[in-house]
Design an enzyme around this catalytic site. Structure first.
Site, PDB file in Angstrom:
ATOM      1  N   MET A  44      -2.256   7.187   6.900  1.00 22.44           N
ATOM      2  CA  MET A  44      -2.980   6.841   8.457  1.00 22.44           C
ATOM      3  C   MET A  44      -2.591   5.517   8.754  1.00 22.44           C
ATOM      4  O   MET A  44      -3.304   4.922   9.897  1.00 22.44           O
ATOM      5  CB  MET A  44      -4.589   6.744   8.003  1.00 22.44           C
ATOM      6  CG  MET A  44      -5.191   8.269   7.569  1.00 22.44           C
ATOM      7  SD  MET A  44      -6.735   8.226   8.082  1.00 22.44           S
ATOM      8  CE  MET A  44      -7.525   7.001   6.946  1.00 22.44           C
TER       9      MET A  44
ATOM     10  N   HIS B 145       0.886   1.966   0.130  1.00 24.10           N
ATOM     11  CA  HIS B 145       1.673   2.947   0.639  1.00 24.10           C
ATOM     12  C   HIS B 145       3.111   2.854   0.526  1.00 24.10           C
ATOM     13  O   HIS B 145       3.850   3.711   0.236  1.00 24.10           O
ATOM     14  CB  HIS B 145       1.447   2.838   2.200  1.00 24.10           C
ATOM     15  CG  HIS B 145       0.148   2.899   2.743  1.00 24.10           C
ATOM     16  ND1 HIS B 145      -0.411   1.929   3.217  1.00 24.10           N
ATOM     17  CD2 HIS B 145      -0.705   3.937   2.778  1.00 24.10           C
ATOM     18  CE1 HIS B 145      -1.634   2.345   3.567  1.00 24.10           C
ATOM     19  NE2 HIS B 145      -1.663   3.849   3.570  1.00 24.10           N
TER      20      HIS B 145
ATOM     21  N   GLY C 290      -1.622   8.893  -3.487  1.00 28.83           N
ATOM     22  CA  GLY C 290      -2.125   7.683  -4.427  1.00 28.83           C
ATOM     23  C   GLY C 290      -3.287   7.934  -5.163  1.00 28.83           C
ATOM     24  O   GLY C 290      -4.228   8.507  -4.704  1.00 28.83           O
TER      25      GLY C 290
ATOM     26  N   GLN D  79      -9.305  12.656  -3.612  1.00 27.54           N
ATOM     27  CA  GLN D  79      -8.397  13.347  -2.705  1.00 27.54           C
ATOM     28  C   GLN D  79      -7.188  13.968  -3.374  1.00 27.54           C
ATOM     29  O   GLN D  79      -6.682  15.296  -3.136  1.00 27.54           O
ATOM     30  CB  GLN D  79      -8.080  12.265  -1.556  1.00 27.54           C
ATOM     31  CG  GLN D  79      -6.833  12.831  -0.967  1.00 27.54           C
ATOM     32  CD  GLN D  79      -6.667  11.575   0.141  1.00 27.54           C
ATOM     33  OE1 GLN D  79      -6.908  11.762   1.350  1.00 27.54           O
ATOM     34  NE2 GLN D  79      -5.464  10.895   0.236  1.00 27.54           N
TER      35      GLN D  79
ATOM     36  N   MET E 231      -5.418  -2.214  -2.824  1.00 28.31           N
ATOM     37  CA  MET E 231      -5.282  -2.359  -1.588  1.00 28.31           C
ATOM     38  C   MET E 231      -5.823  -1.309  -1.003  1.00 28.31           C
ATOM     39  O   MET E 231      -5.723  -0.136  -1.218  1.00 28.31           O
ATOM     40  CB  MET E 231      -3.771  -2.452  -1.764  1.00 28.31           C
ATOM     41  CG  MET E 231      -3.087  -3.772  -1.928  1.00 28.31           C
ATOM     42  SD  MET E 231      -1.356  -4.075  -1.683  1.00 28.31           S
ATOM     43  CE  MET E 231      -1.058  -5.421  -2.388  1.00 28.31           C
ATOM     44  N   SER E 232      -6.180  -1.661   0.328  1.00 30.09           N
ATOM     45  CA  SER E 232      -6.617  -0.590   1.361  1.00 30.09           C
ATOM     46  C   SER E 232      -6.610  -1.229   2.725  1.00 30.09           C
ATOM     47  O   SER E 232      -6.863  -2.347   3.002  1.00 30.09           O
ATOM     48  CB  SER E 232      -8.286  -0.383   1.004  1.00 30.09           C
ATOM     49  OG  SER E 232      -8.538   0.342   2.158  1.00 30.09           O
ATOM     50  N   SER E 233      -6.237  -0.303   3.627  1.00 27.42           N
ATOM     51  CA  SER E 233      -6.386  -0.585   5.111  1.00 27.42           C
ATOM     52  C   SER E 233      -7.647  -1.137   5.520  1.00 27.42           C
ATOM     53  O   SER E 233      -7.623  -2.143   6.269  1.00 27.42           O
ATOM     54  CB  SER E 233      -5.802   0.489   5.944  1.00 27.42           C
ATOM     55  OG  SER E 233      -4.542   1.251   5.527  1.00 27.42           O
TER      56      SER E 233
END
Ligand code: AMP
Length: 281
Positions: free
Chosen positions: A30, A37, A147, A153, A184-186
């Protein structure tokens, strides 16, 4: 590196590549890319001729009260980072181009999607499965990397690929963490400085029970309680769920067995963070 916006063009290019005998590796995202990523791109890069990354904030996987509009976006930066990873094609569609106003066919996974994040986010995995199925049809990948950060998911997508016979190998990419342990995450961008410090409790609670399990504790209610106690001491941390489930079926377990998945979601204000680990005994 080329950016393609039109779904039809993406599919035409992908089919031409396949006819020319090229293997296609795919990393769906996304956007607002981070090292997590990029690690998936590195994994895919070694295993294919042509590497495709999609950047698409998929509206159908967000609930009405969720952060679709606020979700961070920075396409120029993403483009730069993709080029650095040797990406060949970025697929960057407009939402209006991906879904017809009268779209009426959905992909619904029925065994694994109702628990964990699916219980807190009704319809989320229907949106995820549908967009991933569409992306697979457009990008025609031989392999796609997802991931382990999004443990549920990953398992839902593996099930979809198995049950609908998609000719795609799903590759699992390990969780990439900040130096202090935060996955880590947006969405970490939403955290205030204080929340960012407090967010370490997710990983700490997982470390705590991993150590208890290595010392022989197997009882899930006492392990779960130690996580609740640790997180309960953190100001502003609101537990959404902490679940101990079988790795393959996502059914709850009462005793830790080999490959028990421990997954949790914790909210800090409006920001909901997830983390997980697989216990090996
Ligand atoms: P997203 O952009 O959040 O939809 O994520 C795109 C892909 O990157 C998914 O397969 C995620 O599981 C994966 N991903 C996100 N964060 C991480 C991370 N910290 N480590 C590894 N993979 C990740």
């Amino acid at each position: 590196m080329k950016t393609i916006k039109s779904p039809d063009e993406m599919q035409r290019v992908a089919l031409d590549l396949k006819r020319a005998g090229k293997t296609i590796g795919f990393v769906p995202t996304m956007g607002f890319l981070h090292e997590g990523h990029l690690s998936l791109m590195k994994l895919a890069r070694t295993r294919c001729d042509v590497l495709v990354v999609s950047i698409f904030v998929n509206p159908t996987q967000f609930g009405p009260a969720e952060d679709l509009d606020a979700y961070p976006r920075d396409f120029e930066r993403d483009e730069f980072l993709c080029a650095q990873q040797g990406v060949d094609l970025i697929f960057y569609p407009e939402p209006g181009a991906m879904y017809s106003a009268d779209s009426s066919v959905w992909v619904d996974e029925e065994a694994l999607s109702g628990v964990l994040c699916g219980a807190s986010r009704p319809g989320h995995f229907r949106g995820v499965c549908t967009v991933v199925a569409k992306l697979f049809n457009l990008v025609q990948p031989d392999l796609a990397v997802f991931g382990e950060k999004d443990a549920q998911q990953l398992r839902v997508i593996e099930r979809m690929v198995r049950d609908l016979n998609f000719p795609v190998e799903i590759v699992r990419g390990p969780i990439v963490r900040e130096p202090d342990g935060l996955a880590m995450s947006s969405r970490n961008k939403y955290l205030s400085e204080e929340q960012r410090r407090h967010a370490l409790c997710l990983r700490r609670s997982l470390d705590l029970i991993t150590s208890s399990v290595s010392k022989g504790t197997r009882n899930v209610s006492s392990l779960r309680k130690s996580m609740v106690d640790l997180i309960g001491e953190i100001p502003g941390a609101e537990i959404d769920y902490i679940e101990f489930v079988a790795d393959d079926s996502l059914k709850p377990v009462l005793e830790v067995a080999d490959r028990t998945l421990v997954a949790l979601a914790v909210k800090f204000g409006k920001t909901r963070l997830i983390d997980n680990t697989v216990l090996v005994v």
